[in-house]
Motif scaffolding. Sequence first.
Motif, PDB file in Angstrom:
ATOM      1  N   SER A 103       4.964  -3.793  11.436  1.00  9.91           N
ATOM      2  CA  SER A 103       3.544  -3.928  11.107  1.00  9.91           C
ATOM      3  C   SER A 103       2.995  -2.709  10.384  1.00  9.91           C
ATOM      4  N   GLY A 104       3.536  -1.523  10.657  1.00  9.33           N
ATOM      5  CA  GLY A 104       3.097  -0.329   9.940  1.00  9.33           C
ATOM      6  C   GLY A 104       3.505  -0.367   8.479  1.00  9.33           C
ATOM      7  N   LYS A 105       4.730  -0.806   8.225  1.00 12.08           N
ATOM      8  CA  LYS A 105       5.196  -0.962   6.839  1.00 12.08           C
ATOM      9  C   LYS A 105       4.292  -1.938   6.099  1.00 12.08           C
ATOM     10  N   HIS A 106       3.947  -3.042   6.759  1.00 10.59           N
ATOM     11  CA  HIS A 106       3.106  -4.050   6.117  1.00 10.59           C
ATOM     12  C   HIS A 106       1.672  -3.565   5.936  1.00 10.59           C
ATOM     13  N   ALA A 107       1.188  -2.727   6.848  1.00  3.34           N
ATOM     14  CA  ALA A 107      -0.130  -2.121   6.634  1.00  3.34           C
ATOM     15  C   ALA A 107      -0.097  -1.237   5.390  1.00  3.34           C
ATOM     16  N   GLU A 126      -3.835  -1.560  14.100  1.00  2.37           N
ATOM     17  CA  GLU A 126      -5.081  -2.335  14.115  1.00  2.37           C
ATOM     18  C   GLU A 126      -6.236  -1.527  13.527  1.00  2.37           C
ATOM     19  N   ALA A 127      -6.342  -0.245  13.909  1.00  2.00           N
ATOM     20  CA  ALA A 127      -7.403   0.609  13.373  1.00  2.00           C
ATOM     21  C   ALA A 127      -7.221   0.839  11.878  1.00  2.00           C
ATOM     22  N   GLY A 168     -10.853  -2.940   5.956  1.00  2.00           N
ATOM     23  CA  GLY A 168     -11.639  -4.155   5.933  1.00  2.00           C
ATOM     24  C   GLY A 168     -10.787  -5.391   6.143  1.00  2.00           C
ATOM     25  N   LEU A 169      -9.625  -5.206   6.780  1.00  2.00           N
ATOM     26  CA  LEU A 169      -8.677  -6.294   6.999  1.00  2.00           C
ATOM     27  C   LEU A 169      -8.422  -6.463   8.489  1.00  2.00           C
ATOM     28  N   SER A 170      -7.590  -7.429   8.825  1.00  5.49           N
ATOM     29  CA  SER A 170      -7.266  -7.672  10.230  1.00  5.49           C
ATOM     30  C   SER A 170      -5.819  -8.127  10.356  1.00  5.49           C
ATOM     31  N   GLU A 171      -5.421  -8.409  11.588  1.00  6.79           N
ATOM     32  CA  GLU A 171      -4.049  -8.839  11.874  1.00  6.79           C
ATOM     33  C   GLU A 171      -3.641 -10.064  11.065  1.00  6.79           C
ATOM     34  N   THR A 172      -4.587 -10.947  10.771  1.00  8.02           N
ATOM     35  CA  THR A 172      -4.261 -12.174  10.036  1.00  8.02           C
ATOM     36  C   THR A 172      -3.880 -11.916   8.587  1.00  8.02           C
TER      37      THR A 172
END
Length: 335
Positions: free
Chosen positions: A135-139, A91-92, A98-102
């Motif tokens: 989610s880390g891979k996608h970040a 999340e951080a 400048g992005l979010s979970e969505t």
Amino acid sequence: MADSFKLVEAWRGDLPESLHRGHVVIADESGLRACWGDTDAVIYPRSSCKMIQALPLIESGAASSAGLTSEQLALSCASHNGAQIHTKRVEAWLKGLGLSETDLRCGPQQPDAVEDRLALHDAGQSPCQLHNNCSGKHAGFLTLNAHLHGHADYIEIDHPVQIAIKQAFEEMTGETSPGHGIDGCSAPNFACTMAGLARAASAMARPDTLGKARGNAARSLVCAMMAHPLLVSGEGRACAELMVAAKGRAAIKTGAEGVFLAILPDMGVGVAIKIEDGATRASEAAMAAVLVHLGVIAADDPAVQARLYKPLPSRRGLRAGGLRPHPGFAAALGL
């Protein structure tokens, strides 16, 4: 074409009850060092290859521009438990972009641990994409995407992010991928042979042979994984516990459907494992056996014993049976 090899068996009482067959390939700078099963078997590496998928993140300069830390690099390779140590960091990371979970495209997933599921329930919340094990891979994909100025749907096969990943994957495996499937996180997963996957792992273990940019990327990712094993997977997971037991000698990564990959930097060795029936318990046992064979972890280490000779208890806690390496595989490895 060789047959799959008898790797792991489950016993109950005095009789073998189940048998797990599969393929094991060990590669080094000279080529294929040892193999059991079919080196030409075509598989989906699933999440075992996340560190290869993350190479363009660093090679492109995106990681440097975004100021990514070793923790974030470890998360880019992770299949995590969805615990707070993972979700808060992802999340951080997104907030810093400048992005979010969505903006993620991986989909929601329940956390692995019961206590984390209960915490969500008690707070009246549902699992979100941050809890997805990828989610880390996608970040990391989003970080690369921002650098490449691509459109929002970075998981599409013709997106610049996926084009860069495919190129790196094919160069590391030394093969043209015969195709791709859609992984559980909705991203493409490129197929390769067992030999190709082992070659890629071996190449990651020998960064000085990859040129400056890719060598730096491979070294950074492998070091990040070994420095932050709990971020790569989580409490009680084989990846984390085997990496801790290896004491900086191995970066180890599981994948769905019985795939396991190991990168051994001080030996220049890569190990690829695929269990034919997709059983994770067998891939963990086989990886533990190979790591003992290679002298990376001692046979009596608790992390090895818990996988290689995993007990199968009754519901009252009685010892009903257990896993063990198949005698032929054990003999081949000198166990």
